[in-house]
Scaffold this motif. Structure first.
Motif, PDB file in Angstrom:
ATOM      1  N   LEU A 293      52.890 -94.370   6.682  1.00  0.00           N
ATOM      2  CA  LEU A 293      51.989 -95.962   6.627  1.00  0.00           C
ATOM      3  C   LEU A 293      50.306 -95.310   7.052  1.00  0.00           C
ATOM      4  CD1 LEU A 293      55.150 -98.634   6.413  1.00  0.00           C
ATOM      5  CD2 LEU A 293      53.732 -97.460   4.355  1.00  0.00           C
ATOM      6  N   LYS A 294      50.203 -95.678   8.457  1.00  0.00           N
ATOM      7  CA  LYS A 294      49.540 -95.830   9.185  1.00  0.00           C
ATOM      8  C   LYS A 294      47.782 -94.764   8.789  1.00  0.00           C
ATOM      9  CE  LYS A 294      50.091 -98.080  13.627  1.00  0.00           C
ATOM     10  NZ  LYS A 294      50.597 -98.103  14.701  1.00  0.00           N
ATOM     11  N   TRP A 295      48.661 -93.439   8.735  1.00  0.00           N
ATOM     12  CA  TRP A 295      48.232 -92.243   7.362  1.00  0.00           C
ATOM     13  C   TRP A 295      47.473 -92.147   6.469  1.00  0.00           C
ATOM     14  CZ3 TRP A 295      46.314 -89.084  10.996  1.00  0.00           C
ATOM     15  CH2 TRP A 295      45.354 -87.964  10.031  1.00  0.00           C
ATOM     16  N   GLY A 296      47.838 -93.273   5.584  1.00  0.00           N
ATOM     17  CA  GLY A 296      47.328 -93.571   4.819  1.00  0.00           C
ATOM     18  C   GLY A 296      47.778 -93.086   3.022  1.00  0.00           C
TER      19      GLY A 296
ATOM     20  N   ALA B 141      46.870-102.244   3.278  1.00  0.00           N
ATOM     21  CA  ALA B 141      45.342-102.219   3.533  1.00  0.00           C
ATOM     22  C   ALA B 141      45.447-101.025   4.007  1.00  0.00           C
ATOM     23  CB  ALA B 141      45.488-103.633   5.321  1.00  0.00           C
ATOM     24  N   LEU B 142      45.951 -99.871   4.973  1.00  0.00           N
ATOM     25  CA  LEU B 142      46.181 -98.832   5.177  1.00  0.00           C
ATOM     26  C   LEU B 142      46.021 -97.838   4.364  1.00  0.00           C
ATOM     27  CD1 LEU B 142      48.999 -99.814   8.209  1.00  0.00           C
ATOM     28  CD2 LEU B 142      46.490 -99.210   8.203  1.00  0.00           C
ATOM     29  N   SER B 143      46.017 -97.841   3.511  1.00  0.00           N
ATOM     30  CA  SER B 143      46.592 -97.045   2.216  1.00  0.00           C
ATOM     31  C   SER B 143      45.209 -96.484   1.815  1.00  0.00           C
ATOM     32  CB  SER B 143      47.406 -97.699   0.857  1.00  0.00           C
ATOM     33  OG  SER B 143      46.995 -96.446  -0.152  1.00  0.00           O
ATOM     34  N   THR B 144      44.662 -95.062   1.490  1.00  0.00           N
ATOM     35  CA  THR B 144      43.553 -94.737   1.282  1.00  0.00           C
ATOM     36  C   THR B 144      43.259 -95.184  -0.378  1.00  0.00           C
ATOM     37  OG1 THR B 144      44.522 -92.806   1.346  1.00  0.00           O
ATOM     38  CG2 THR B 144      43.258 -92.627   2.614  1.00  0.00           C
ATOM     39  N   SER B 145      44.272 -95.222  -0.903  1.00  0.00           N
ATOM     40  CA  SER B 145      44.359 -95.855  -1.815  1.00  0.00           C
ATOM     41  C   SER B 145      43.550 -97.186  -2.763  1.00  0.00           C
ATOM     42  CB  SER B 145      45.541 -95.391  -3.555  1.00  0.00           C
ATOM     43  OG  SER B 145      45.184 -93.882  -2.950  1.00  0.00           O
ATOM     44  N   LEU B 146      43.633 -98.290  -1.467  1.00  0.00           N
ATOM     45  CA  LEU B 146      43.592 -99.844  -1.359  1.00  0.00           C
ATOM     46  C   LEU B 146      41.632 -99.332  -2.555  1.00  0.00           C
ATOM     47  CD1 LEU B 146      43.562-102.358  -0.301  1.00  0.00           C
ATOM     48  CD2 LEU B 146      42.289-102.107   1.418  1.00  0.00           C
ATOM     49  N   ASN B 147      41.765-100.385  -2.867  1.00  0.00           N
ATOM     50  CA  ASN B 147      40.001-101.078  -2.433  1.00  0.00           C
ATOM     51  C   ASN B 147      39.428-102.023  -2.475  1.00  0.00           C
ATOM     52  OD1 ASN B 147      38.305-101.947  -4.942  1.00  0.00           O
ATOM     53  ND2 ASN B 147      39.114-102.588  -6.145  1.00  0.00           N
TER      54      ASN B 147
END
Length: 458
Positions: free
Chosen positions: A143-146, A375-381
């Motif tokens: 999850l931290k990696w995102g 919050a940690l996702s690289t897909s977060l807007n």
């Protein structure tokens, strides 16, 4: 602490420069990290030396207090032993189109986070760990990696083996006797014995037998260990090749890498010795399963439920939400990349799934509550939430689960706490106080913050 006498005697018989290995095993282990290219952060100061076989791997001159670097918790990099980054060469040299990949013995997550970055776009990675406590660590690191293309499972290899021909690639970093970790983890010296080597070699063969049917014909099987002896390495590769008629494949090794060839001339394999390469002990072989008709297990599309829509309150939280299938389980809304839909459906019907895709959030009454994984996702807007940039000391306190300090006059509601513009998690201002929404089980427990400033980025 001296090396086990039996290990020294056994290894001296087949390794010509054993005295140099023994000297290296009493030295200081190198420190290396792998950068997350999806995070768009810049090293400051520049990192001194790159790991030759990994484009995003770097050595450090010394070991900082990683625990207190907010960038580590935000997924900007992963602390990983350099030799094991050699897995990158398998993907770069043999994987040219999207695959469904299984990382069979995945905890704590080094190879899974690496694979999630390396695999071609459109790939799906299943990261599995059989031990529940280690699976929790794996889930945290994934999850931290995102990356959104990862599904975490908590199952025995025999259960994964029932997923007939589901995987185009299986990576099996085997539980082993740990001789390659004698320098990094001196406790492994206490646990080593010749009987343990035999036990590990037998267990490794059983794991391969258990999972082999899950690999599609023509698929790739990566066998690796962090040990030196031949029983767990070349002998087991020979067993796999002879039992399953698999073919060991060669890898191109760069000049100056100082990677050693395995002892079996008929089946290429690759060894890392700490007195020859800058890293710990590591062994890797790549095998291809023979071609045959594929009987791939299929998702039950006929009875597939109607697609669930992303709740209105959450539509702005994701970039390109149309790329995801929405599922709700354990009361949490998850966004799963469309290319992973069939794999998710197959796995969810058969195996425990501690994590899958992006945990977006849940609905409580009239409120939508975002998940920490979002919050940690690289897909977060990130623009969907007002953000508060924290200084290093403030960021560490936030990661210790202390109430974050917001600037005066901030309105009530959710805030994204960032460090170096990298999201760390959420906080909620309720007016009379600010609630820290960082996961309790992930918090930094130590209060002894070192005086030096360890961050590598930001």
């Amino acid at each position: 602490m001296p090396l086990p006498a039996d290990f020294a005697a056994r290894t001296r018989r087949w390794l010509d420069d054993y005295p140099m290995l023994e000297k290296a095993l009493h030295g200081e282990p190198p420190v290396s990290i792998r950068i997350n290219p999806a995070r768009r952060v810049v090293a400051a100061p520049p990192l001194p030396e790159r790991v030759k076989w990994c484009e995003t791997g770097y050595y450090l001159d010394s070991r900082p207090a990683f625990t207190f670097d907010p960038m580590l918790h935000g997924g900007a990099y992963y602390v990983q032993e350099a030799s094991s980054m050699f897995l990158e060469q398998v993907v770069r040299q043999y994987v040219t189109s999207p695959v469904v990949c299984l990382d069979l013995c995945a905890a704590p997550g080094g190879k899974s986070t690496h694979l999630s970055t390396l695999l071609p776009s459109g790939s799906v990675l299943v990261a599995n760990e059989v031990i529940r406590s280690r699976c929790r660590v794996l889930t945290e690191n994934v999850l931290k990696w995102g990356a959104a293309n990862v599904i975490v499972t908590n199952s025995d290899p025999a259960e994964a083996g029932c997923l007939t021909h589901l995987f185009d690639m299986i990576v099996a970093d085997m539980p082993c006797s740990g001789e390659g970790m004698f320098r990094k983890d001196t406790r492994s010296r206490h646990e080593w014995s010749a009987a343990q080597v035999r036990l590990c070699a037998d267990r490794q063969r059983r794991i391969v037998h258990d999972v082999w049917e899950a690999l599609r014909p023509g698929g790739l099987f990566v066998y690796s260990t962090c040990t030196f002896n031949r029983e767990e390495n070349e002998d087991n590769v020979r067993h796999i090749a002879e039992t399953f008629h698999a073919r060991a494949l060669p890898l191109t090794v760069g000049d100056g890498w100082r990677v050693s060839a395995g002892a079996d001339d008929a089946r290429p394999s690759y060894r890392f010795f700490p007195h020859r390469t800058r890293g710990e002990g590591f062994f890797l072989a790549l095998l291809r399963k023979p071609d045959a008709p594929v009987r791939r297990i299929a998702a039950n599309r006929k009875n597939r439920p109607q697609a669930v829509k992303l709740p209105a309150q959450m539509r702005e939280w994701l970039r390109e939400p149309e790329r995801f299938r929405i599922e709700t389980f354990r009361d949490v809304v998850h966004a799963i990349p469309e290319q992973a839909s069939d794999v998710f459906e197959i796995l969810s019907a058969r195996l425990p799934l501690p994590a899958t895709g992006i945990p977006v959030g849940c609905i409580k009454g009239r409120d939508a509550i975002p998940s920490h994984g979002l919050a940690l996702s690289t897909s977060l807007n990130a623009g969907a939430f007002p953000s508060v940039e924290a200084a290093r000391d403030e960021a560490v306190r936030y990661l210790q689960k202390a109430p974050p300090a917001l600037p005066d006059g901030m309105s009530k509601g959710l805030y994204l706490i960032t460090y170096g513009r990298l999201p760390l998690g959420f906080a909620r201002n309720i007016g009379t106080r600010v609630n820290n929404l960082y996961p309790q089980e992930w918090r930094i427990r130590s209060r002894d913050v070192p005086p030096e400033r360890p961050p590598l980025f930001g």
